[in-house]
Motif scaffolding. Structure first.
Motif, PDB file in Angstrom:
ATOM      1  N   ALA A 598       0.831  -1.204   0.000  1.00 19.91           N
ATOM      2  CA  ALA A 598       0.000   0.000   0.000  1.00 19.91           C
ATOM      3  C   ALA A 598       0.868   1.259   0.000  1.00 19.91           C
ATOM      4  O   ALA A 598       0.564   2.239  -0.690  1.00 19.91           O
ATOM      5  N   ALA A 599       1.960   1.246   0.769  1.00 19.51           N
ATOM      6  CA  ALA A 599       2.845   2.416   0.819  1.00 19.51           C
ATOM      7  C   ALA A 599       3.484   2.656  -0.541  1.00 19.51           C
ATOM      8  O   ALA A 599       3.550   3.805  -1.024  1.00 19.51           O
ATOM      9  N   LEU A 600       3.970   1.588  -1.169  1.00 23.15           N
ATOM     10  CA  LEU A 600       4.589   1.746  -2.486  1.00 23.15           C
ATOM     11  C   LEU A 600       3.557   2.214  -3.508  1.00 23.15           C
ATOM     12  O   LEU A 600       3.852   3.067  -4.355  1.00 23.15           O
ATOM     13  N   SER A 601       2.336   1.692  -3.425  1.00 25.39           N
ATOM     14  CA  SER A 601       1.276   2.117  -4.348  1.00 25.39           C
ATOM     15  C   SER A 601       0.972   3.604  -4.182  1.00 25.39           C
ATOM     16  O   SER A 601       0.769   4.329  -5.172  1.00 25.39           O
ATOM     17  N   ARG A 602       0.938   4.069  -2.936  1.00 26.40           N
ATOM     18  CA  ARG A 602       0.644   5.489  -2.699  1.00 26.40           C
ATOM     19  C   ARG A 602       1.710   6.385  -3.335  1.00 26.40           C
ATOM     20  O   ARG A 602       1.392   7.399  -3.962  1.00 26.40           O
ATOM     21  N   VAL A 603       2.948   6.014  -3.154  1.00 29.92           N
ATOM     22  CA  VAL A 603       3.998   6.881  -3.676  1.00 29.92           C
ATOM     23  C   VAL A 603       4.076   6.782  -5.199  1.00 29.92           C
ATOM     24  O   VAL A 603       4.372   7.772  -5.887  1.00 29.92           O
ATOM     25  N   LEU A 604       3.751   5.622  -5.780  1.00 27.13           N
ATOM     26  CA  LEU A 604       3.681   5.508  -7.240  1.00 27.13           C
ATOM     27  C   LEU A 604       2.568   6.379  -7.797  1.00 27.13           C
ATOM     28  O   LEU A 604       2.739   7.043  -8.831  1.00 27.13           O
ATOM     29  N   ASP A 605       1.435   6.388  -7.108  1.00 28.78           N
ATOM     30  CA  ASP A 605       0.327   7.255  -7.541  1.00 28.78           C
ATOM     31  C   ASP A 605       0.736   8.721  -7.490  1.00 28.78           C
ATOM     32  O   ASP A 605       0.381   9.518  -8.371  1.00 28.78           O
ATOM     33  N   TRP A 606       1.474   9.096  -6.460  1.00 28.33           N
ATOM     34  CA  TRP A 606       1.909  10.486  -6.325  1.00 28.33           C
ATOM     35  C   TRP A 606       2.839  10.864  -7.481  1.00 28.33           C
ATOM     36  O   TRP A 606       2.687  11.941  -8.081  1.00 28.33           O
ATOM     37  N   TYR A 607       3.783   9.986  -7.813  1.00 27.79           N
ATOM     38  CA  TYR A 607       4.698  10.283  -8.913  1.00 27.79           C
ATOM     39  C   TYR A 607       3.956  10.326 -10.246  1.00 27.79           C
ATOM     40  O   TYR A 607       4.266  11.161 -11.111  1.00 27.79           O
ATOM     41  N   ARG A 608       2.993   9.444 -10.427  1.00 20.66           N
ATOM     42  CA  ARG A 608       2.232   9.455 -11.680  1.00 20.66           C
ATOM     43  C   ARG A 608       1.455  10.767 -11.810  1.00 20.66           C
ATOM     44  O   ARG A 608       1.384  11.363 -12.892  1.00 20.66           O
ATOM     45  N   ALA A 609       0.896  11.240 -10.697  1.00 17.66           N
ATOM     46  CA  ALA A 609       0.173  12.514 -10.735  1.00 17.66           C
ATOM     47  C   ALA A 609       1.119  13.668 -11.063  1.00 17.66           C
ATOM     48  O   ALA A 609       0.763  14.584 -11.821  1.00 17.66           O
ATOM     49  N   MET A 610       2.330  13.638 -10.524  1.00 19.68           N
ATOM     50  CA  MET A 610       3.290  14.708 -10.791  1.00 19.68           C
ATOM     51  C   MET A 610       3.699  14.729 -12.257  1.00 19.68           C
ATOM     52  O   MET A 610       3.995  15.784 -12.817  1.00 19.68           O
ATOM     53  N   LEU A 611       3.741  13.561 -12.896  1.00 12.54           N
ATOM     54  CA  LEU A 611       4.159  13.474 -14.303  1.00 12.54           C
ATOM     55  C   LEU A 611       3.066  13.923 -15.264  1.00 12.54           C
ATOM     56  O   LEU A 611       3.321  14.027 -16.466  1.00 12.54           O
TER      57      LEU A 611
END
Length: 895
Positions: A598-611
């Protein structure tokens, strides 16, 4: 290693280089700094990050990585016949020059051999090759500054050791050499002591005593301390006309002289202390009572095992003669997992007893009052080691300004700085050269110099931590036949090898655990989750996503970790040293798998949003700063079976790769993304990623590999819902066919893409299709068609807000204008393309625009050559096949 001949480098004085006997113009200052760093690399590879750190320091501009490419390309040009010595790979750059062909490294090696052998002839040979005077003059940056300081110090040490060995008939000459060094090292007591002995032995006793008097006055005036016991012993021996060996006096002991006890409690220092020159100087200056700061307390902070106690004790020993009323040392046991922390009451009892208090008050208030009363007006030096918090220390601070206190802690103890004006000195890992020097001193020069790469690798695995390095030394010493680089394991078992069997105190893991255990539940969980993040450092926004908190709560957790030196903040980045990250990774592995995922998924979502937000230039800068994190996250996502997140994030980086090159890195990342898409069972994603991979091969000039992969991608996109993805692959294939010279086939693909785009009404897709059609018609001489498509496409590109598409359309229009003989219009289009692409950080299309301008200027060979060389520099930095076309053009210009 097969080293090409023909390059000689000089670093004593100004930096100079010669290729085949002719001096090379090394270019602007920062380019010279890059060259100096590579030359000192000893034919090894230097990472891009090391170059950025060495040239710009701790706060490089966002353009630093791109500038490194530019400077390396500039060096490759000026090296001429020796350019083959400058090599590059995905890890960095290297200059394949033998150490004997760089006067600095040759002199260094001679110095090392002399110090190892202690042979008079070896010292003479080293000094012959090492002239006095400045080093690397005119070369900017932290690396050059560090090298100047280090090399000056090393030469002085060699000269001093030579003077200690020199026979009587050489002493007059030696005296002159040593005297020439005094002005540059006015407070160096070892230099003074050796020079005094030499002067006395050649009959210049008056000069020797005058030298001592001058140094004593300088020490008192500038540092507020007297000469060291060793130098006093040399002075006394000369006065007694004792020409024998002069050794250090015995260590001080606690004595009573008609009054209070004069304690001398400092523990013995280590002979293996290396580096930390700036930090040591800061403590010594504070102890000297610098009136501008009035700092009477210094806090040395840092993670466990980083060398805080060693620094505090060494500094205290250097200044103890300035505190004649005594030196006290107290271990507060703030982070000792086996013993309770010392209470302020118990600590006060110890301190009062140490200074001879006739009785100890029962109350804490009484003890504090007595302690401060007994210390006012006395010159005492205190070392309060391993403090847990400011509250443990504040009542122990002596009264008045005549005492000096050094506190060490794994915490930042902010209230000491706020309420007591303490100066905080935060220790990080050792510099690589100091880590290798520590191994050299501990294991012997021969062991390290015979395998310097293994020593450097061992330093990396130890995270440049003094404690870890000494544990590694013990492991190497217990297995003397073992390979130096194998003393510490890589990967998950690294901390298992950074401990000594049967010695629980000698364990990096135990030291870190002693800090983590004091965290509250929320901060402890945050530290464990940091072990899930695969990159080297993260921003506050990424950290909040990782922790699953809002920005404010995430910031509080980061501050708590910083307070205990488990994290360090640099600008907007939060990062930990290698060993702390390894321990966080171990703790993360103990978390339930769903929580890690879940933690890795959250940070992946954050990076995808930034891109997916911001303009193209902002996105280029952001990607450049986050490059290592992005690539590490994609790999981590694929390994964690978060397949959709892995391929989506990789796909969003396509624009960055198109703009800045790096096709080999792109291919590596696409391999991971394709595996993820296949595991995810997403047919369309596989198709688009195959198209991207084919484009990367095309950038490398491998169209024969790229075209079949493009066709395989198209074959996957046959469903009605594949329109948008089919447009993407058709356009990628059209571009690949165009570069292969297959214009008719490319036109078929581009036309199909245009029809699909018109049917969907997507501005960006229509602009992309029209840009390719414009370029293809221009390539094939259909100038009017090119202008028509280009003009229509420009309106769509501007509505879509894409500088890259606007640039591509300008390039196509420039080709059409040129074909029609409209040179002025063509030049305007090329210049506009160069301006927009440069502003957007799009180096690939900037290079194409520069090359277009060069071809327009073919009637003016000088201008054409200048523009083509600028284009070539960018293409070479991008590692793309277009560089060959520019080289052929330049060859034609210069014949």
């Amino acid at each position: 290693m097969d080293l090409l001949p023909g390059l000689w480098v000089e670093g004593f004085g100004p930096l100079r280089a010669y290729a085949c006997g002719a001096e090379i113009d090394l270019g602007p200052p920062k380019q010279r700094a890059v060259f100096a760093l590579l030359a000192h690399g000893g034919a090894g590879m230097v990472s891009r990050a090391e170059i950025v750190d060495g040239v710009w320091g701790e706060s490089p501009p966002s353009t630093a990585a791109g500038s490194v490419h530019t400077y390396v390309s500039g060096l490759r040009r000026v090296l001429g016949p020796a350019k083959g010595l400058l090599i590059a790979d995905r890890n960095g750059y290297g200059l394949r020059i033998h150490r004997d062909l760089f006067d600095i490294t040759r002199a260094e090696d001679l110095a090392v051999r002399a110090r190892a052998s202690r042979a008079l002839g070896a010292y003479e040979q080293a000094l012959e090759q090492w002239p006095a005077g400045p080093v690397l003059t005119g070369v900017p940056g932290p690396h050059a500054a560090r090298e100047r300081s280090r090399l000056t110090g090393l030469r002085l040490q060699v000269l001093i050791e030579y003077a200690e060995l020199a026979p009587q008939d050489r002493l007059p000459e030696v005296a002159g050499q040593l005297l020439a060094e005094v002005s540059g090292h006015p407070l160096d007591e070892r230099l003074c002591g050796v020079l005094m002995s030499v002067l006395h032995r050649v009959g210049r006793t008056g000069d020797a005593l005058a030298l001592y008097g001058a140094l004593r006055r300088r020490l008192v005036a500038e540092l507020g301390i007297g000469p060291s016991p060793a130098l006093q012993a040399v002075h006394g021996a000369i006065l007694a006309d004792d020409r024998g060996d002069v050794g250090d006096p015995p260590p001080s002991a606690a004595v009573t002289v008609g009054g209070p006890v004069r304690p001398a409690q400092l523990p013995p220092g280590s002979d293996l202390f290396v580096g930390r020159a700036d930090e040591m100087l800061a403590v010594v200056r504070a102890a000297a009572g610098d009136v501008t700061s009035r700092c009477r307390t210094v806090l040395v902070a840092g993670v466990g095992g980083i060398g805080k106690t060693a620094l505090a004790v060494r500094a205290a020993q250097l200044v103890r003669d300035s505190y004649p009323d005594g030196q006290l040392y107290l271990d507060l046991r703030g982070f000792d997992p086996d013993r309770a922390a010392l209470t302020p009451d118990a600590a006060l009892r110890h301190l009062l007893t140490s200074v001879g208090a006739p009785r100890i008050p029962a109350s804490r208030t009484g003890r504090v009052a007595l302690w401060r009363s007994m210390t006012v007006g006395r010159r005492l030096l205190l070392v309060l080691d391993d403090a847990a918090c400011a509250a443990q220390v504040e009542d122990l601070l002596p009264g008045g300004d005549s005492c000096f206190t050094v506190v060490t802690s794994r915490g930042r103890l902010s209230s000491l700085a706020v309420h007591h004006a303490a100066r905080r000195i935060t220790l990080g890992p050792l510099a690589e050269r100091d880590a290798v020097e520590l191994l050299t001193v501990a294991l012997g020069a021969y062991r390290v110099r015979t395998d310097p790469e293994a020593a450097r690798r061992l330093s990396v695995l130890c995270g440049y931590s003094p404690m870890a390095l000494m544990i590694a030394v013990e492991r190497v010493s217990s297995a003397p036949e073992g390979e130096l680089g194998a003393a510490v394991a890589e990967g998950p078992g690294r901390l298992d090898t950074l401990q000594v069997a049967g010695e629980p105190l000698l364990s990096v893991r135990r030291s870190l655990a002693g800090t983590v255990v004091v965290l509250d539940d929320a901060a402890g969980r945050a530290f464990r989750l940091l072990g899930v993040f695969p990159g080297p450092a993260l921003t506050a926004g990424a950290a909040a996503a990782l922790f699953g908190t809002g920005p404010e709560e995430g910031g509080v957790l980061l501050d708590r970790l910083i307070e205990l030196c488990l994290l360090e903040r640099r600008d907007q980045w939060f990062g930990a040293d290698e060993l702390t990250r390894a321990y966080a990774g171990e703790l993360a592995a103990e978390l339930p798998e769903p929580e890690r995922r879940a933690a890795l998924s959250r940070v992946l979502d954050w990076y995808r949003a930034m891109l997916t937000r911001g303009d193209e230039r902002d996105l280029r800068d952001w990607c450049a700063a986050e490059w290592r994190n992005l690539t590490a996250l994609i790999t981590a996502a694929e390994q964690a079976a978060l397949h959709a997140a892995a391929w989506r994030l990789a796909g969003l980086m396509t624009g960055q790769f198109i703009a800045v090159g790096r096709p080999l890195e792109w291919l590596d990342l696409l391999r991971v993304a394709l595996r993820a898409a296949e595991a995810d069972g997403d047919r369309a994603a596989r198709a688009v990623l195959l198209g991207f991979r084919a484009t990367a091969y095309c950038r490398l000039g491998q169209s024969g590999v790229a075209i079949p992969q493009m066709q395989a991608a198209l074959d996957l996109l046959t469903e009605p819902g594949d329109r948008r993805n089919r447009i993407t692959v058709l356009l990628l294939m059209g571009g690949t066919l165009r570069r292969a010279g297959r214009y008719d086939d490319a036109l078929v693909r581009a036309t199909e893409a245009g029809e699909l785009a018109r049917a969907g009404g997507d501005d960006q897709s229509q602009a992309r299709a029209l840009a390719l059609l414009c370029q293809l018609h221009a390539d094939t001489g259909r100038w009017a068609e090119a202008l028509r498509h280009g003009g229509t496409g420009m309106a769509y590109a501007r509505r879509a807000g894409s500088p890259m598409l606007v640039t591509r359309l300008h390039l196509g229009l420039a080709l059409a204008h040129s074909g029609l003989g409209q040179a002025g219009e063509a030049e305007r289009s090329y210049r506009e393309a160069a301006r927009i692409s440069q502003g957007a950080g799009d180096r690939f299309h900037e290079a194409r625009a520069l090359f277009g301008l060069a071809r327009l200027a073919v009637g003016e060979p000088v201008s054409a050559s200048v523009l083509a060389r600028r284009a070539l520099a960018r293409f070479e930095d991008l590692d793309v096949g277009e560089a060959n076309e520019v080289r052929l053009f330049l060859a034609g210009c210069e014949t």
